[in-house]
Design an enzyme around this catalytic site. Structure first.
Site, mmCIF file in Angstrom:
data_model
loop_
_atom_site.group_PDB
_atom_site.id
_atom_site.type_symbol
_atom_site.label_atom_id
_atom_site.label_comp_id
_atom_site.label_asym_id
_atom_site.label_seq_id
_atom_site.Cartn_x
_atom_site.Cartn_y
_atom_site.Cartn_z
ATOM 1 N N ASP A 295 50.863 40.469 51.672
ATOM 2 C CA ASP A 295 52.292 40.195 51.785
ATOM 3 C C ASP A 295 52.559 39.444 53.087
ATOM 4 O O ASP A 295 51.622 39.180 53.840
ATOM 5 C CB ASP A 295 53.092 41.518 51.769
ATOM 6 C CG ASP A 295 52.779 42.402 52.966
ATOM 7 O OD1 ASP A 295 51.908 42.036 53.793
ATOM 8 O OD2 ASP A 295 53.407 43.457 53.089
ATOM 9 N N ASP A 297 54.751 39.976 56.461
ATOM 10 C CA ASP A 297 55.571 40.931 57.217
ATOM 11 C C ASP A 297 56.321 40.170 58.296
ATOM 12 O O ASP A 297 55.697 39.510 59.128
ATOM 13 C CB ASP A 297 54.679 41.992 57.871
ATOM 14 C CG ASP A 297 53.758 42.668 56.863
ATOM 15 O OD1 ASP A 297 54.266 43.392 56.003
ATOM 16 O OD2 ASP A 297 52.531 42.437 56.922
ATOM 17 N N ASP A 390 58.074 41.515 53.453
ATOM 18 C CA ASP A 390 58.765 42.651 54.072
ATOM 19 C C ASP A 390 59.556 42.113 55.251
ATOM 20 O O ASP A 390 58.985 41.487 56.145
ATOM 21 C CB ASP A 390 57.763 43.689 54.614
ATOM 22 C CG ASP A 390 57.113 44.510 53.506
ATOM 23 O OD1 ASP A 390 57.563 44.427 52.350
ATOM 24 O OD2 ASP A 390 56.143 45.237 53.815
HETATM 25 N N1 DCT Z 1 51.549 49.804 59.432
HETATM 26 C C1 DCT Z 1 51.326 50.989 60.104
HETATM 27 N N2 DCT Z 1 51.159 52.124 59.389
HETATM 28 C C2 DCT Z 1 51.178 52.108 58.048
HETATM 29 C C3 DCT Z 1 51.383 50.911 57.358
HETATM 30 C C4 DCT Z 1 51.574 49.760 58.095
HETATM 31 O O1 DCT Z 1 51.303 51.035 61.315
HETATM 32 N N3 DCT Z 1 51.004 53.254 57.391
HETATM 33 C C5 DCT Z 1 51.705 48.604 60.226
HETATM 34 C C6 DCT Z 1 50.373 48.022 60.573
HETATM 35 C C7 DCT Z 1 50.267 46.796 59.771
HETATM 36 C C8 DCT Z 1 51.687 46.424 59.450
HETATM 37 O O2 DCT Z 1 52.410 47.620 59.488
HETATM 38 C C9 DCT Z 1 51.820 45.703 58.150
HETATM 39 O O3 DCT Z 1 51.332 46.491 57.087
HETATM 40 P P1 DCT Z 1 50.507 45.835 55.888
HETATM 41 O O4 DCT Z 1 51.184 44.603 55.404
HETATM 42 O O5 DCT Z 1 50.250 46.907 54.898
HETATM 43 O O6 DCT Z 1 49.134 45.507 56.606
HETATM 44 P P2 DCT Z 1 48.442 44.125 56.973
HETATM 45 O O7 DCT Z 1 47.528 44.437 58.087
HETATM 46 O O8 DCT Z 1 49.473 43.076 57.178
HETATM 47 O O9 DCT Z 1 47.569 43.856 55.688
HETATM 48 P P3 DCT Z 1 47.689 42.673 54.623
HETATM 49 O O10 DCT Z 1 46.992 41.530 55.268
HETATM 50 O O11 DCT Z 1 46.957 43.170 53.412
HETATM 51 O O12 DCT Z 1 49.137 42.408 54.353
HETATM 52 MG MG MG Z 2 50.841 42.520 55.612
#
Ligand code: DCT
Ligand code: MG
Length: 466
Positions: A295, A297, A390
């Site tokens: 996604d 963010d 997001d």
């Molecule tokens: N985060 C966190 N605790 C969680 C979930 C998320 O601290 N339980 C934080 C860390 C990463 C950030 O939010 C964004 O989450 P994701 O989009 O799920 O992670 P990502 O590292 O961006 O992975 P992806 O590349 O798959 O989007």
């Molecule tokens: Mg992400």
């Protein structure tokens, strides 16, 4: 060395682009030996009637290990050399790769994206994910931690000796690594990958809006595939799940950095129309240097107190008006500034946020070879791709904490909070940092300020890929 050990090392080197020969040829530049003295290697070459022909370097496994870590052949030093020109039979013992102490906290280790131990970390990540599916938190966290330690190492593990002194690598992890070094595979990981439960949970939880509870329910009902789910007339889906199933193909395909940048520019240009000095930052994996993600963010703030709370609703109106919005779900802020940061290191934050999917225009306008989309509901060529985004809104004074929290990785964040509480008697979350000794909140304008409060050396976002 034994043939499975040799195959493992040859495979490892070939994956890193080294040229490996099965037999001694003129093109060979180095011969690598393990647990042999120079004299033994020369003796062996003599027995093969090759001693006179060898024109290459005869080196110890420590040279090979360091080359794997560097990703290129390194200069041979005397400690690597098994056979010296002036003293053909001398022997220098190999140095251990893990003589530098490794911190048990990911926030005290630099973890760039390059992972010298991918075969092991992928195996541990699968086992951790399986424990997550089983809702068994203890072993899940243990495997995540072990994986994170290996990801931070600048050298690949090639012998069990390389594991000496490393934190979080218990007996269970060592057995798995040992089997992989010897056989190039882990029977335990293979068992998990082939298990019905793991396979089904992997598919179910990849649907936008489906968490562990729903996956569990579907699995207990005997459903195993998305076809089973879609054809079951008794199931009730939330609107998020309906949307997730409808655009499954798009949403389960990776988002590229180019696409993430396009989303950032779009959102930024819309927001700037009504808040000209708003800050719009891509966080998550992309900020850590990843080129793909599941996604996009995005963190948003503006300097005037209170003004930020209108941004999300206005942005949604514009996207709707431009017919770019496929789905959105706004969660209002539940932040309470009288409360201290949460004790639980896995607690989610209280920001106002929006989970949405956008129609993102494809670069080739949908004329490329990926023109056919099999997402149910919408078929045939379309000029756009559905992308998950997001949006997180943060008050200005919490921006640094939100940025640090949303940059991840999740394992890095968990260790940062654990470090704050266990080593510093402080409580950290995505909103604030509280010092329990001084009984006060510590302010921060930047991520560097937060690292300084915690007495930690600053780590750049791309060094947080724990
Ligand atoms: N985060 C966190 N605790 C969680 C979930 C998320 O601290 N339980 C934080 C860390 C990463 C950030 O939010 C964004 O989450 P994701 O989009 O799920 O992670 P990502 O590292 O961006 O992975 P992806 O590349 O798959 O989007
Ligand atoms: Mg992400």
């Amino acid at each position: 060395m034994g043939s499975s050990r040799r195959n493992f090392l040859m495979d490892l080197a070939r994956k890193r682009g080294f040229h490996i020969e099965d037999e001694l040829r003129d093109s060979v530049t180095h011969i690598v030996a393990e647990n042999n003295s120079g004299a033994e290697v020369l003796e062996w070459l003599k027995s093969k009637k090759l001693a006179g022909v060898v024109k290459c370097q005869i080196v110890d496994i420590s040279w090979f290990t360091e080359c794997m870590g560097a990703g290129c052949p390194i200069r041979i030093e005397s400690r690597h050399q098994l056979v010296h020109e002036d003293c053909p039979a001398s022997f220098n013992p190999p140095v251990s790769s893990s003589c530098v102490p490794v911190s048990p906290y990911a926030c005290q280790r630099r973890t760039p994206l390059r992972d010298a131990n991918r075969i092991f970390t992928e195996a541990f990540d699968i086992l951790a994910e399986n424990y997550e599916f089983l809702e068994n938190k203890g072993p899940r966290v243990a495997f995540c931690r072990a994986s994170a330690v290996l990801k931070s190492l600048p050298f690949p593990i090639v012998t069990m000796k390389d594991l000496e002194g490393l934190p979080h690598l218990g007996q269970e992890m060592k057995y798995i690594i040992e089997e992989m070094i010897e056989d190039g595979r882990s029977s335990r990981v293979e068992e998990v990958i082939c298990s019905e439960r793991y396979k089904s949970f992997k598919i179910f939880t990849s649907v936008f809006g489906v968490g562990l509870k729903t996956a569990e329910k579907w699995y207990r009902m005997g459903l195993r595939t998305l076809e089973d789910v879609k054809s079951n007339t008794g199931l009730k889906f939330t609107s998020m799940q309906k949307h997730g199933l409808l655009y499954y193909e798009d949403l389960s395909s990776r988002v590229s950095r180019k696409e993430a940048e396009a989303v950032e520019h779009l959102i930024e240009s819309i927001i700037r129309e009504f808040v000209s000095d708003a800050t719009v930052t891509v966080t998550g994996g992309f900020r850590r240097g990843k080129n793909v993600g599941h996604d996009v963010d995005i963190l948003i703030t503006c300097p005037r107190k209170g003004e930020e709370s209108q941004i999300l609703h206005k942005t949604m109106e514009v996207l709707k008006y431009r017919d770019m919005l496929l789905f959105y779900h706004i969660v209002e802020s539940t932040f309470d500034d009288t409360k201290r940061p949460s004790r639980n290191v896995d607690t989610l934050d209280h920001f106002q946020k929006c989970f949405l999917t956008l129609k993102l225009q494809k670069e080739d306008g949908g004329k490329g070879k990926h023109n056919t989309w099999s997402g149910c509901g919408e078929t045939g060529g379309r000029s756009w791709k559905a992308v998950r985004v997001d949006l997180v809104i943060t008050p200005y004074e919490q921006y640094a904490f939100a940025l640090l929290g949303w940059t991840g990785s999740p394992q890095f964040e968990r260790d940062l909070r654990r470090y704050a509480s266990h080593e510093k008697k402080m409580m950290l979350d995505n909103h604030a940092l509280y010092d329990k000794t001084k009984n006060m909140f510590l302010k921060a304008k930047t991520e560097e300020d937060i690292f300084t409060h915690l007495g930690l050396e600053y780590l750049e976002p791309w060094e947080r890929n724990a």
